[in-house]
Design a protein around this motif. Structure first.
Motif, PDB file in Angstrom:
ATOM      1  N   SER A   1     -11.534  12.353  -4.501  1.00 51.60           N
ATOM      2  CA  SER A   1     -10.721  13.494  -5.192  1.00 51.60           C
ATOM      3  C   SER A   1     -10.099  14.775  -3.951  1.00 51.60           C
ATOM      4  O   SER A   1      -9.084  15.092  -4.438  1.00 51.60           O
ATOM      5  CB  SER A   1     -12.018  14.783  -5.629  1.00 51.60           C
ATOM      6  N   VAL A   2     -10.627  14.737  -2.650  1.00 46.11           N
ATOM      7  CA  VAL A   2      -9.809  14.875  -1.306  1.00 46.11           C
ATOM      8  C   VAL A   2      -8.637  13.852  -1.790  1.00 46.11           C
ATOM      9  O   VAL A   2      -7.678  14.248  -0.815  1.00 46.11           O
ATOM     10  CB  VAL A   2     -11.348  14.997  -0.348  1.00 46.11           C
ATOM     11  N   ILE A   3      -8.855  12.648  -1.038  1.00 50.50           N
ATOM     12  CA  ILE A   3      -8.509  11.818  -1.280  1.00 50.50           C
ATOM     13  C   ILE A   3      -7.570  11.565  -1.992  1.00 50.50           C
ATOM     14  O   ILE A   3      -5.502  11.576  -2.118  1.00 50.50           O
ATOM     15  CB  ILE A   3      -8.771   9.986  -0.853  1.00 50.50           C
ATOM     16  N   PHE A   4      -7.212  11.960  -3.071  1.00 51.94           N
ATOM     17  CA  PHE A   4      -6.503  11.957  -4.047  1.00 51.94           C
ATOM     18  C   PHE A   4      -5.859  13.110  -4.274  1.00 51.94           C
ATOM     19  O   PHE A   4      -4.182  13.520  -4.936  1.00 51.94           O
ATOM     20  CB  PHE A   4      -6.783  11.258  -5.769  1.00 51.94           C
ATOM     21  N   LYS A   5      -5.981  14.507  -4.072  1.00 53.71           N
ATOM     22  CA  LYS A   5      -5.214  15.407  -3.609  1.00 53.71           C
ATOM     23  C   LYS A   5      -4.160  15.517  -2.230  1.00 53.71           C
ATOM     24  O   LYS A   5      -3.272  15.578  -2.478  1.00 53.71           O
ATOM     25  CB  LYS A   5      -5.972  17.081  -3.508  1.00 53.71           C
ATOM     26  N   LEU A   6      -4.564  15.300  -1.525  1.00 54.30           N
ATOM     27  CA  LEU A   6      -3.513  14.175  -0.540  1.00 54.30           C
ATOM     28  C   LEU A   6      -3.067  13.445  -0.710  1.00 54.30           C
ATOM     29  O   LEU A   6      -1.468  13.079  -0.217  1.00 54.30           O
ATOM     30  CB  LEU A   6      -4.593  13.588   0.803  1.00 54.30           C
ATOM     31  N   ILE A   7      -2.964  12.373  -1.737  1.00 58.29           N
ATOM     32  CA  ILE A   7      -2.081  11.563  -1.891  1.00 58.29           C
ATOM     33  C   ILE A   7      -1.084  12.387  -2.661  1.00 58.29           C
ATOM     34  O   ILE A   7       0.216  12.247  -2.560  1.00 58.29           O
ATOM     35  CB  ILE A   7      -2.635  10.735  -2.633  1.00 58.29           C
ATOM     36  N   ARG A   8      -1.229  13.098  -3.893  1.00 58.29           N
ATOM     37  CA  ARG A   8      -0.558  13.989  -4.786  1.00 58.29           C
ATOM     38  C   ARG A   8       0.268  14.704  -3.487  1.00 58.29           C
ATOM     39  O   ARG A   8       1.711  15.007  -4.147  1.00 58.29           O
ATOM     40  CB  ARG A   8      -1.032  14.403  -5.518  1.00 58.29           C
ATOM     41  N   GLY A   9      -0.201  15.013  -3.236  1.00 56.81           N
ATOM     42  CA  GLY A   9       0.334  16.128  -1.813  1.00 56.81           C
ATOM     43  C   GLY A   9       1.816  15.568  -1.189  1.00 56.81           C
ATOM     44  O   GLY A   9       2.523  16.023  -0.711  1.00 56.81           O
ATOM     45  N   LEU A  10       1.056  14.092  -1.319  1.00 53.31           N
ATOM     46  CA  LEU A  10       2.399  12.981  -0.315  1.00 53.31           C
ATOM     47  C   LEU A  10       3.417  12.689  -0.997  1.00 53.31           C
ATOM     48  O   LEU A  10       4.275  11.442  -1.024  1.00 53.31           O
ATOM     49  CB  LEU A  10       2.024  12.336   0.157  1.00 53.31           C
ATOM     50  N   ASP A  11       3.433  13.506  -2.798  1.00 51.38           N
ATOM     51  CA  ASP A  11       4.404  12.751  -3.837  1.00 51.38           C
ATOM     52  C   ASP A  11       3.728  11.265  -4.203  1.00 51.38           C
ATOM     53  O   ASP A  11       4.962  10.397  -4.480  1.00 51.38           O
ATOM     54  CB  ASP A  11       5.523  12.861  -3.229  1.00 51.38           C
ATOM     55  N   TYR A  12       2.913  10.219  -4.148  1.00 50.07           N
ATOM     56  CA  TYR A  12       1.831   9.456  -4.582  1.00 50.07           C
ATOM     57  C   TYR A  12       1.490   9.958  -6.427  1.00 50.07           C
ATOM     58  O   TYR A  12       0.603  10.122  -6.314  1.00 50.07           O
ATOM     59  CB  TYR A  12       1.439   8.208  -3.789  1.00 50.07           C
ATOM     60  N   ASP A  13       2.470   9.811  -7.563  1.00 52.34           N
ATOM     61  CA  ASP A  13       1.693  10.107  -9.333  1.00 52.34           C
ATOM     62  C   ASP A  13       1.799   8.702  -9.175  1.00 52.34           C
ATOM     63  O   ASP A  13       2.418   7.685  -9.237  1.00 52.34           O
ATOM     64  CB  ASP A  13       2.970  10.714  -9.055  1.00 52.34           C
TER      65      ASP A  13
ATOM     66  N   ALA B   1       3.125   3.386   4.977  1.00 47.48           N
ATOM     67  CA  ALA B   1       2.095   4.551   4.573  1.00 47.48           C
ATOM     68  C   ALA B   1       1.075   5.524   5.230  1.00 47.48           C
ATOM     69  O   ALA B   1       0.434   4.780   6.210  1.00 47.48           O
ATOM     70  CB  ALA B   1       1.022   3.138   4.066  1.00 47.48           C
ATOM     71  N   PRO B   2       0.799   6.721   4.756  1.00 48.97           N
ATOM     72  CA  PRO B   2      -0.078   7.399   5.301  1.00 48.97           C
ATOM     73  C   PRO B   2      -1.241   6.590   5.218  1.00 48.97           C
ATOM     74  O   PRO B   2      -1.918   5.689   5.007  1.00 48.97           O
ATOM     75  CB  PRO B   2      -0.290   8.090   4.051  1.00 48.97           C
ATOM     76  N   LYS B   3      -1.650   6.759   6.875  1.00 51.99           N
ATOM     77  CA  LYS B   3      -3.104   6.439   7.396  1.00 51.99           C
ATOM     78  C   LYS B   3      -4.573   7.618   7.426  1.00 51.99           C
ATOM     79  O   LYS B   3      -4.294   8.297   7.930  1.00 51.99           O
ATOM     80  CB  LYS B   3      -3.510   5.819   8.684  1.00 51.99           C
TER      81      LYS B   3
ATOM     82  N   ALA C   1       0.778  -1.121   0.498  1.00 47.69           N
ATOM     83  CA  ALA C   1       0.172   0.115  -0.086  1.00 47.69           C
ATOM     84  C   ALA C   1       0.592   0.882   0.277  1.00 47.69           C
ATOM     85  O   ALA C   1       1.775   1.165   0.919  1.00 47.69           O
ATOM     86  CB  ALA C   1      -0.955  -0.186   1.346  1.00 47.69           C
ATOM     87  N   ASP C   2       0.522   2.254  -0.755  1.00 43.73           N
ATOM     88  CA  ASP C   2       0.712   3.756  -0.661  1.00 43.73           C
ATOM     89  C   ASP C   2       0.417   4.319   0.302  1.00 43.73           C
ATOM     90  O   ASP C   2       0.231   5.688   0.600  1.00 43.73           O
ATOM     91  CB  ASP C   2       0.970   4.652  -2.420  1.00 43.73           C
ATOM     92  N   VAL C   3      -0.489   4.027   0.619  1.00 44.91           N
ATOM     93  CA  VAL C   3      -1.921   4.676   1.462  1.00 44.91           C
ATOM     94  C   VAL C   3      -3.165   3.648   1.806  1.00 44.91           C
ATOM     95  O   VAL C   3      -3.631   2.713   1.731  1.00 44.91           O
ATOM     96  CB  VAL C   3      -3.004   5.916   0.936  1.00 44.91           C
ATOM     97  N   ILE C   4      -3.390   4.192   3.257  1.00 42.89           N
ATOM     98  CA  ILE C   4      -4.337   2.970   3.625  1.00 42.89           C
ATOM     99  C   ILE C   4      -5.350   3.899   4.043  1.00 42.89           C
ATOM    100  O   ILE C   4      -5.083   4.825   5.106  1.00 42.89           O
ATOM    101  CB  ILE C   4      -3.414   2.271   4.819  1.00 42.89           C
ATOM    102  N   ILE C   5      -6.746   3.469   3.849  1.00 44.92           N
ATOM    103  CA  ILE C   5      -7.657   4.393   4.252  1.00 44.92           C
ATOM    104  C   ILE C   5      -8.564   3.306   5.097  1.00 44.92           C
ATOM    105  O   ILE C   5      -9.094   2.036   4.842  1.00 44.92           O
ATOM    106  CB  ILE C   5      -8.650   4.753   2.949  1.00 44.92           C
ATOM    107  N   LEU C   6      -9.183   4.145   6.437  1.00 43.42           N
ATOM    108  CA  LEU C   6     -10.113   3.089   7.061  1.00 43.42           C
ATOM    109  C   LEU C   6     -11.508   4.050   6.563  1.00 43.42           C
ATOM    110  O   LEU C   6     -11.954   5.291   7.585  1.00 43.42           O
ATOM    111  CB  LEU C   6      -9.239   3.530   8.639  1.00 43.42           C
ATOM    112  N   GLY C   7     -12.633   3.535   6.624  1.00 47.83           N
ATOM    113  CA  GLY C   7     -13.865   3.891   6.415  1.00 47.83           C
ATOM    114  C   GLY C   7     -13.871   4.647   5.216  1.00 47.83           C
ATOM    115  O   GLY C   7     -13.036   4.498   4.119  1.00 47.83           O
TER     116      GLY C   7
END
Length: 357
Positions: free
Chosen positions: A345-357, A240-242, A208-214
């Motif tokens: 959209s909110v999640i992927f803006k956050l992911i891009r801010g964390l440099d996951y492209d 991975a950011p949670k 995982a590059d990112v882990i989402i709960l809920g």
């Protein structure tokens, strides 16, 4: 009933394999380069999230709770000894290319006879489980046949039961009873305590590059997954950011009168660490919807300054955004849900801010 199930499944599989639902290859190259997302939950909340995520990546693993006791899933669990298929079915449908048409078919519900109340998708998963002798193999097979963007995994193939203790010392067992006493709980656990997550579930944490709960019901959709110590520990120690996605409203009995901070505290307790981010709704909910939900014992979930300061002090960054959607159904009228596109959209803006492209 077994003969009917066999004939029904054969028809359904032939229809699904006809190519009508095969994924368009137009965006495959772009989606295949997307980040690896692990989404954990169950019920309506997780499937709503998945509908948004699939527009950004096909590298999605949805890990789904298997403690459901209600409706068709509960009947199948009781009568056939199979894990409840409903939440798994919802998530696979959500990740399919033509999810709206596929949903009509897999969620078709029989209204009479021995099959009254059962959905077609649940019966297909039941038949596959009988054919392959294993629920996880049945799920993998249907993942493949539906050609979905990502994969859906049950968190475990062991029969597990939610158990809790209320503030008054009352022991409560089973998802339905837990949901009635959630706001009174001071402890929650699984039996058996040594139940193991699927190996693929643990591998998904490593990838995982990112882990989402809920989002989803706190005690009956999200937390059951991370009550498995091996899975929770794996997430805890992942780099991975949670992200915890909070619900829009409380739920009658389950989270009645709880605020966002209390939701987060339960997540932290089960996970053994604090998520890096929490996403909450900032949009004003229409008055008529608030009133309708209040009649059912539910209320809006918003952050205030006190909660915001405490959460930030815990090391969890608050992301407040318009993630709300309103839909209308014949049965329920105007219903509040997370908007899949807004939330993704909110999640992927956050992911891009964390440099996951």
């Amino acid at each position: 009933m077994s003969f009917f199930l066999g004939a029904l499944t054969a028809f359904a599989v032939i229809f699904l394999l006809s190519g009508r639902f095969n994924r368009s290859r137009h965006n495959d190259k772009r989606l295949s380069r997307g980040p690896y997302v692990l989404a954990v939950g169950g019920g309506t909340g997780l499937s709503t999230l998945l509908r948004g995520l699939k527009a950004y990546t096909r590298n999605i693993t949805a890990v789904v709770a298997v403690t459901d006791e209600g409706g068709s899933s509960g009947r199948i669990r009781n009568e056939w000894g199979m894990l409840p298929p409903g939440d798994v079915r919802h998530c696979m449908t959500a990740l399919a290319e033509n999810d709206s048409e596929l949903r009509r078919i897999l969620e078709y519900r029989f209204d009479r006879g021995e099959l009254a109340g059962h959905s077609l998708g649940n019966l297909i998963l039941l038949a596959f489980t009988e054919m392959y002798g294993d629920f996880s193999k049945a799920v993998k097979q249907l993942n493949h046949l539906l050609n979905i963007r990502g994969r859906v995994l049950p968190v475990t193939t062991e029969g597990i039961t939610l158990v809790g203790k209320t503030n008054d010392g009352l022991d409560v067992r089973g998802e339905l009873t837990i949901s009635e006493h959630g706001h009174e709980l001071n402890e929650i656990w699984l039996e058996p305590a040594d139940a193991k997550p699927l190996p693929e579930v643990l591998d998904a944490v490593d990838d995982a590059d990112v882990i989402i709960l809920g989002p989803g019901s706190l005690f009956t959709s999200v937390i059951p997954n991370i009550l498995m110590p091996e899975f929770a520990d794996k997430i805890k120690h992942s780099d991975a950011p949670k992200i915890y996605v909070c619900n829009l409203m409380t739920q009658h009995d389950e989270t009645q009168n709880m605020n966002i901070l209390q939701h987060l505290d339960w997540i932290c307790a089960a996970l053994g660490c604090t998520p890096d981010f929490i996403i909450t709704n900032s949009e004003t909910i229409p008055d008529d919807i608030i009133e309708a939900y209040r009649r059912e014992g539910a209320s809006p979930l918003y952050l205030d300054d006190e909660q915001r300061n405490i959460i930030n002090g815990m090391g969890c960054e608050c992301i407040e955004a318009d993630i709300m959607g309103v839909s209308e159904t014949k049965k329920e009228g105007r219903v509040l849900r997370h908007d899949p596109a807004k939330l993704a959209s909110v999640i992927f803006k956050l992911i891009r801010g964390l440099d996951y492209d």
